[in-house]
Design a protein around this motif. Sequence first.
Motif, short mmCIF file in Angstrom:
data_model
loop_
_atom_site.label_atom_id
_atom_site.label_comp_id
_atom_site.label_asym_id
_atom_site.label_seq_id
_atom_site.Cartn_x
_atom_site.Cartn_y
_atom_site.Cartn_z
N SER A 1 1.97 -12.69 12.66
CA SER A 1 1.03 -13.60 11.96
C SER A 1 1.86 -15.06 11.69
CB SER A 1 0.57 -12.98 10.57
OG SER A 1 1.51 -12.87 9.67
N PRO A 2 1.27 -16.07 10.91
CA PRO A 2 1.98 -17.19 10.41
C PRO A 2 3.13 -16.78 9.55
CG PRO A 2 -0.37 -17.70 10.38
CD PRO A 2 -0.31 -16.18 10.71
N TRP A 3 3.42 -15.54 8.92
CA TRP A 3 4.55 -15.43 8.02
C TRP A 3 5.57 -14.93 8.95
CZ3 TRP A 3 2.49 -17.85 4.43
CH2 TRP A 3 0.96 -17.84 4.30
N GLY A 4 5.53 -14.57 10.00
CA GLY A 4 6.66 -14.18 10.98
C GLY A 4 7.34 -12.90 10.71
N GLU A 5 6.32 -11.94 10.37
CA GLU A 5 7.05 -10.50 10.06
C GLU A 5 7.41 -10.00 11.30
OE1 GLU A 5 3.84 -11.40 9.96
OE2 GLU A 5 2.49 -10.28 11.51
#
Length: 419
Positions: A31-35
Amino acid sequence: MSGDPRKIPRVDLPAGTRRDTLAVREGLPASPWGENSEALFLTSSFVQPDAATAARRFANEEEAFIYSRFTNPTVAMFERRLAALEGTEACIAAASGMGAILLLGMGLLKAGDHVICSQSVFGSTVMLFGREFAKFGVETSFVPQTDVAAWRAAVRPNTKLLFAESPTNPLTEVCDIRALAAIASDCGAWLAVDNCFCTPALQRPVEYGAHIVIHSGTKYLDGQGRVIAGALCASQKLIDEKFMPVMRTAGITLSPFSAWVVLKGLETLSIRMEAQSKRALELARWLEARPEIERVYYPGLASHPQHELAMAQQAGSGGAVVSFIVRGAASDPASARAAAFRLIDSTQICSITANLGDTKTTITHPASTSHGRLTEEQRLAAGITQGMVRVAVGLDDVADIQADILRGLLPPADAPRDR
Ligand SMILES: *Cc1c(COP(=O)(O)O)cnc(C)c1O
């Protein structure tokens, strides 16, 4: 990432990335959060940017997440990863292994169709084909798992599906997938193989010509006994045309939480299968040498009737399930059953449960549990006797499992008694 804006993007991996790497990385982009560890999307529905886009997506003109009964990012991650491991174009997750087999039948069969099914498949599979589908006018012939001639003789003009499971539970009978695929191809039917016992870590049925691979994710895919899950792997065309429409309307949906658990299980699948199979082989060899044991069923032993075939089809591995027959004090079934019960009840480590595919070794008495609903005649015809015990080897130390089994073994009838 894939360039087509009408498709859900893939995670960016170089062409030719190998199976073990795919097992830990295949799926969707983060996701855009880069998990780094895959996210768990429990949401029921997804917001659409505008009405026209929503219309295109509902009409299947553009791929997107819409509603979690049939599209969810965490479930899609699991599906893509399992497809990559099985070597199929696509996969569709289901609420359980039985849900996947229900989806198979609903997607491919209609009233008047005929199915040929191995008589040694999972008990609920026998009931689903033999009883439930029969209510809707689908007839099933059950044939001996290893008798290729019997499969061929059962073919009718309306045969649409051949269904096998290899190895079977608890006798570990191995079918020749290539031979069954040839029969299916000659009569224009599909071949589905339940790959629960081997998993793609040891056996990939599509490499031998199977069209559809069935999984109970509950077993080795999760591998730690945490959730119920299922999946069906096949070509993109079969998934899109036959199975997705059923999933969308019938809702045999895998929960995103369970998908996430099984997805993470896939990351360690190959090393678990290797370690558990190694322990199972060691246990099987040890059992075969014990005088209190009448017979051992394990495809990794040279004494197994389909040993050569199993080694060729299962990457040289026998899998992690070992069954054996304990000698009773006398030759009658009651004595055999007493010996089996005594062995099971003497264990202090093995979990007494009919489940399998767990890191914890499990032990069960098939004749009174998984096959308890059969008559004694049906059981004997299937080769399941009262003295039979099944062990699904986990990651326990084999020496501890051996000590556990030894606790309950009767001294052989002709040996002098300890005083
Ligand atoms: C357990 C099992 C199933 C059914 O799977 P569930 O997830 O329990 O519905 C099907 N086939 C085989 C071989 C199994 O062992």
